[in-house]
Design a protein around this motif. Structure first.
Motif, PDB file in Angstrom:
ATOM      1  N   ALA A 123       0.828  -1.210   0.000  1.00 38.29           N
ATOM      2  CA  ALA A 123       0.000   0.000   0.000  1.00 38.29           C
ATOM      3  C   ALA A 123       0.862   1.260   0.000  1.00 38.29           C
ATOM      4  O   ALA A 123       0.606   2.205  -0.750  1.00 38.29           O
ATOM      5  N   VAL A 124       1.909   1.270   0.823  1.00 42.40           N
ATOM      6  CA  VAL A 124       2.796   2.439   0.906  1.00 42.40           C
ATOM      7  C   VAL A 124       3.512   2.663  -0.425  1.00 42.40           C
ATOM      8  O   VAL A 124       3.596   3.790  -0.930  1.00 42.40           O
ATOM      9  N   TRP A 250       6.357   0.327   5.966  1.00 38.85           N
ATOM     10  CA  TRP A 250       4.986   0.724   6.330  1.00 38.85           C
ATOM     11  C   TRP A 250       4.942   1.355   7.717  1.00 38.85           C
ATOM     12  O   TRP A 250       4.096   2.212   7.997  1.00 38.85           O
ATOM     13  N   LYS A 251       5.876   0.959   8.596  1.00 38.68           N
ATOM     14  CA  LYS A 251       5.881   1.493   9.974  1.00 38.68           C
ATOM     15  C   LYS A 251       6.145   2.994   9.992  1.00 38.68           C
ATOM     16  O   LYS A 251       5.810   3.667  10.972  1.00 38.68           O
ATOM     17  N   THR A 255      -0.321   5.020  11.004  1.00 38.92           N
ATOM     18  CA  THR A 255      -0.540   5.425  12.391  1.00 38.92           C
ATOM     19  C   THR A 255      -0.961   4.186  13.174  1.00 38.92           C
ATOM     20  O   THR A 255      -1.331   3.156  12.577  1.00 38.92           O
ATOM     21  N   VAL A 256      -0.940   4.284  14.490  1.00 44.02           N
ATOM     22  CA  VAL A 256      -1.386   3.166  15.337  1.00 44.02           C
ATOM     23  C   VAL A 256      -2.845   2.818  15.003  1.00 44.02           C
ATOM     24  O   VAL A 256      -3.205   1.644  14.858  1.00 44.02           O
ATOM     25  N   ALA A 257      -3.653   3.852  14.837  1.00 38.82           N
ATOM     26  CA  ALA A 257      -5.077   3.627  14.531  1.00 38.82           C
ATOM     27  C   ALA A 257      -5.248   2.954  13.172  1.00 38.82           C
ATOM     28  O   ALA A 257      -6.050   2.022  13.021  1.00 38.82           O
ATOM     29  N   GLN A 258      -4.486   3.409  12.171  1.00 37.10           N
ATOM     30  CA  GLN A 258      -4.560   2.796  10.845  1.00 37.10           C
ATOM     31  C   GLN A 258      -4.150   1.331  10.906  1.00 37.10           C
ATOM     32  O   GLN A 258      -4.771   0.471  10.272  1.00 37.10           O
ATOM     33  N   ALA A 280       7.457  -8.033   8.471  1.00 37.67           N
ATOM     34  CA  ALA A 280       8.782  -7.649   9.010  1.00 37.67           C
ATOM     35  C   ALA A 280       9.717  -8.835   8.812  1.00 37.67           C
ATOM     36  O   ALA A 280       9.287  -9.973   8.690  1.00 37.67           O
ATOM     37  N   LEU A 281      11.005  -8.524   8.755  1.00 35.47           N
ATOM     38  CA  LEU A 281      12.006  -9.598   8.646  1.00 35.47           C
ATOM     39  C   LEU A 281      12.868  -9.606   9.900  1.00 35.47           C
ATOM     40  O   LEU A 281      13.129  -8.568  10.487  1.00 35.47           O
TER      41      LEU A 281
END
Length: 281
Positions: A123-124, A250-251, A255-258, A280-281
């Motif tokens: 998405a990003v 993506w991090k 946001t936390v909410a997203q 994540a790896l």
């Protein structure tokens, strides 16, 4: 100079599309595949250029002449834009969901290489791509794009439908290799070996090493044949075509909410699929 208007999305056979990929649809559906065609399939921004380059080097070698004279998009064209490709085998890329691939590829039992990428990074990457690509719909801000991604209102439709549709096809179609972007980042050499084995190729240790060096992200980012620097539809001052090539970016955007909304949505949409992704790896 006034900018050209961005294309609008419309529903095409149940999938969001723009006319750029559908204007010659009858020709696409009537496409005559050959048994030795290799189809590279991805949802947009899942490592398409990367895998196309790996396959091109595996089949046609690392010759300086070919590598310096032909842009990668000429060596591995989009199915929808394919005219006459002189190579054999033909390496053909597409973002089509499984139900829209021309039937002659299945009839000829062509080999298909699918690459899936975790949806958060996907998405990003798609957001930044749409920001700089004049042939894509206007992305808006990150939050509105994020919700549009969840709803599947993207060119080539829903990420969820795409990755799970092709994963399901793999269960019944043995000539399909399903790769993961994250595995390619983690160990390019290992995945290169899987690809070569699937395609019946046996590159020497020296060739493998040379390919690994050429397809390294930094090498490709600095290579005008692969980095999009000559493509007039891309505005690299907005965002590079080859941006980061990492897992977990993506991090820096969610946001936390997203992230909470995304996790809940993912579980709902993917509850019937066995395909699993790493964020994540």
């Amino acid at each position: 100079m006034e900018a050209c208007p961005r294309p609008e999305l419309f529903d095409f056979c149940g999938v969001s599309m723009t006319s750029y990929f559908t204007k010659n649809w009858e020709k696409v559906q009537a496409f005559q595949a050959r048994p030795d065609d290799i189809v590279i399939v991805t949802y947009p921004k899942s490592g398409t250029t990367w895998v196309c380059y790996i396959l091109d080097l595996l089949y046609f070698g690392c010759s300086q002449e070919r590598d310096a004279s032909l842009y990668l998009h000429e060596r591995v064209p989009f199915l929808e834009l394919l005219e006459k490709l002189p190579t054999s085998p033909r390496l053909i890329k597409t973002h089509l969901p499984v139900q829209l691939l021309p039937k002659s590829f299945w009839e000829q039992k062509c080999r298909v290489v699918y690459v899936g990428r975790n949806p958060k990074d996907n998405a990003v990457s798609y957001f930044h791509f749409d920001r700089m690509n004049s042939l894509q719909p206007e992305p808006g801000d990150w939050n509105s794009f994020f919700h549009r991604f969840l709803d599947g209102n993207m060119v080539f439709g829903s990420w969820y439908d795409h990755v799970s549709g092709w994963w399901e096809k793999k269960q019944s179609y043995s000539n399909l290799l399903y790769l993961f972007y994250e595995d390619l980042v983690e160990d390019t050499g290992r995945e290169l070996g899987r690809l070569a084995s699937f395609l019946g190729l046996a590159p020497s240790a020296e060739d493998r090493q040379q390919i690994r060096e050429k397809v390294h992200f930094d090498s490709m980012k600095n290579n005008p044949m692969t980095n999009g620097s000559t493509d007039h539809i891309l505005d690299l001052s907005v965002s590079p075509f080859m941006r980061k090539g990492k897992v977990g970016d993506w991090k820096n955007h969610f946001t936390v909410a997203q992230n909470e909304v995304f996790e809940e949505h993912y579980l709902l949409k993917m509850k019937n699929s066995t395909v699993a992704f790493r964020t994540a790896l």
